[in-house]
Design an enzyme around this catalytic site. Structure first.
Site, PDB file in Angstrom:
ATOM      1  N   CYS A 206      44.624  50.502  -4.992  1.00  0.00           N
ATOM      2  CA  CYS A 206      43.878  51.727  -4.999  1.00  0.00           C
ATOM      3  C   CYS A 206      43.171  51.453  -6.263  1.00  0.00           C
ATOM      4  O   CYS A 206      41.624  51.630  -5.946  1.00  0.00           O
ATOM      5  CB  CYS A 206      45.087  52.654  -4.564  1.00  0.00           C
ATOM      6  SG  CYS A 206      46.616  52.341  -5.579  1.00  0.00           S
TER       7      CYS A 206
ATOM      8  N   HIS B 129      43.268  58.737  -8.735  1.00  0.00           N
ATOM      9  CA  HIS B 129      43.622  57.609 -10.131  1.00  0.00           C
ATOM     10  C   HIS B 129      42.470  57.896 -10.950  1.00  0.00           C
ATOM     11  O   HIS B 129      41.579  58.081 -10.004  1.00  0.00           O
ATOM     12  CB  HIS B 129      43.392  56.893  -9.682  1.00  0.00           C
ATOM     13  CG  HIS B 129      44.557  56.037  -8.620  1.00  0.00           C
ATOM     14  ND1 HIS B 129      46.511  57.127  -8.042  1.00  0.00           N
ATOM     15  CD2 HIS B 129      45.572  54.826  -7.846  1.00  0.00           C
ATOM     16  CE1 HIS B 129      46.905  56.620  -7.957  1.00  0.00           C
ATOM     17  NE2 HIS B 129      46.850  54.990  -7.454  1.00  0.00           N
TER      18      HIS B 129
ATOM     19  N   GLY C  25      54.382  58.591   6.040  1.00  0.00           N
ATOM     20  CA  GLY C  25      54.213  58.087   4.755  1.00  0.00           C
ATOM     21  C   GLY C  25      52.998  58.948   4.098  1.00  0.00           C
ATOM     22  O   GLY C  25      52.409  59.916   4.479  1.00  0.00           O
TER      23      GLY C  25
ATOM     24  N   SER D   6      62.250  59.570  10.254  1.00  0.00           N
ATOM     25  CA  SER D   6      61.340  60.525  11.477  1.00  0.00           C
ATOM     26  C   SER D   6      61.958  60.077  12.288  1.00  0.00           C
ATOM     27  O   SER D   6      60.853  60.624  13.443  1.00  0.00           O
ATOM     28  CB  SER D   6      60.426  59.753  10.961  1.00  0.00           C
ATOM     29  OG  SER D   6      60.286  59.946   9.616  1.00  0.00           O
TER      30      SER D   6
END
Ligand code: 25A
Ligand code: L14
Length: 337
Positions: free
Chosen positions: A130, A243, A14, A42
């Site tokens: 985050c 961000h 990811g 995967s």
């Protein structure tokens, strides 16, 4: 020679899992053997680590035999199912999902802010959201000086926060636009190219989204300020990585923006970029691939002598996720060896 650890990354293919592998290598974390785990999609994929190729394995209950440290970033449902298995196998779990963050016996840690909290763990340490991480890294040193009373924050969050599929969707919409058409709209409820969506995660009580509630609850827990007044508006913007946040912070005492700049220059994990005369302020494009939380536009509030306004930018895949997780692992490893 110091102790070495057998490490697993869950969600290794990811957007965050990839950066976890990179950061373990970059920071020379003492890895003896690395196990890369993902879903059957995967299976067999080969990924590089320290100059060697490692084959991705399908995540199952037995995946954690012999593992000392498991870094999880495959979403909350995967963490709920498999983190307890990893703990049973004797591993420390550092979990990047929202699954356990608010559990009382799970430390929620930002190493620059509350490193001491890792001591209370029962096998799982949670990596915060985050947007919360980059905000508390900047707020903590100011709180230590003037006493934080209230925070009003608006976020400008990049699409990499949602994962790989969202990055592909933004690119596809841009490609289609350049050819005069419309791209697919699948990951978000509306187009993200050339748009801003005041909608991150699902809508919950009082008209706030889950992302906005995370910023309230997680900030209170990390800073040990259970009554702190936090108001968040979380917005998705068509940025790939990084961000940004506009923060209004109100304190118990009168503040001084020049002193705030000095405090932040000395603060761990912070880089001040604040010279508007030279067009210098933090930007998502510049933060990508870097470790610090960049702070700029530091200024006094025009009407309240005890409030500051500023702008914080960080790479959400690094400090917002993979880097913070590896820093937690480093704290733990330092106490283990
Ligand atoms: O449930 P949540 O918390 O809302 O999280 C949802 C997603 O957000 C990302 C991450 O997406 C997660 O799946 N995410 C979570 N926390 C994040 C954070 N703090 C965060 N992103 C940023 N910051 P992702 O695509 O980046 O990563 C997903 C990883 O998890 C593995 N995985 C998923 N389900 C799994 C699993 N592993 C084991 N068991 C499961 N049941 C996933 O591996 C990836 O490593 P993979 O093999 O499933 O994915 C390989 C490629 O497949 C694409 N893909 C992903 N999902 C789908 C998909 N393709 C089609 N349909 C899908 N539903 C991806 O492009 C990936 O490259
Ligand atoms: O709670 O930008 O870690 O979509 C991970 C993805 C927060 C939002 C979490 C994003 C989420 C983030």
């Amino acid at each position: 020679m110091g102790k070495e650890f057998d490490v697993a990354i869950v969600g290794a293919t990811g957007a965050v899992g990839e950066v976890m592998r990179l950061i373990l290598e970059e920071r020379r974390f003492p890895v003896r053997e690395l196990r890369l785990l993902a879903s059957a999609r995967s299976r067999g994929k080969r990924l590089a680590f320290r100059g060697e190729e490692i084959e991705v394995e399908v995540l199952e209950e037995a995946s954690f035999d012999g593992v000392d440290l498991a870094l999880f970033s495959a979403g909350a449902s995967v963490s709920r199912l498999y983190a307890p298995e990893a703990v049973k196998a004797g591993a420390l779990v550092v979990d990047n999902s929202s699954a356990f963050r608010m559990e009382p016996d799970v430390p929620l840690v930002v190493p620059e802010v509350n490193p001491g909290d890792i001591d209370g763990h029962c096998g799982i340490i949670a990596n915060p959201n985050c947007s919360t991480i980059q905000m508390v890294v900047a707020l903590k040193p100011l709180h230590d000086r003037w006493g934080l009373r209230r925070v009003i924050v608006s976020t400008y969050q990049s699409v990499s926060g949602t994962g790989r599929r969202a990055l592909q969707e933004l690119e596809e919409q841009l490609r289609c636009w350049a050819q005069g058409g419309d791209g697919p709209v699948e990951v978000y409820p509306h187009p993200i190219a050339f748009n801003c969506l005041p909608h991150i995660d699902v809508f919950q009580e009082e008209g706030y989204t889950r992302e906005e509630w995370k910023m309230v609850r997680e900030t209170r827990k990390i800073m040990s300020l259970p009554d702190l007044k936090v108001t968040a508006t979380a917005v998705r913007v068509p940025v790939r990585v990084g961000h940004s946040e506009s923060i209004y912070a109100e304190f118990e005492e009168e503040v001084d923006p020049e002193e705030a700049r000095e405090i932040l220059r000395e603060a761990p994990g912070v880089a001040v970029e604040d010279d508007p005369q030279r067009d210098l302020y933090p930007q998502a494009l510049n933060a990508e691939g870097k470790d610090p939380c960049f702070v700029g536009r530091i200024r006094a509030d025009l009407f309240l002598p005890n409030a500051l306004n500023f702008w914080v930018v960080a790479d959400n895949l690094r400090k917002g996720a993979a880097l913070n997780a590896v820093q937690i692992a480093e704290l733990w490893a330092g106490k283990t060896s």
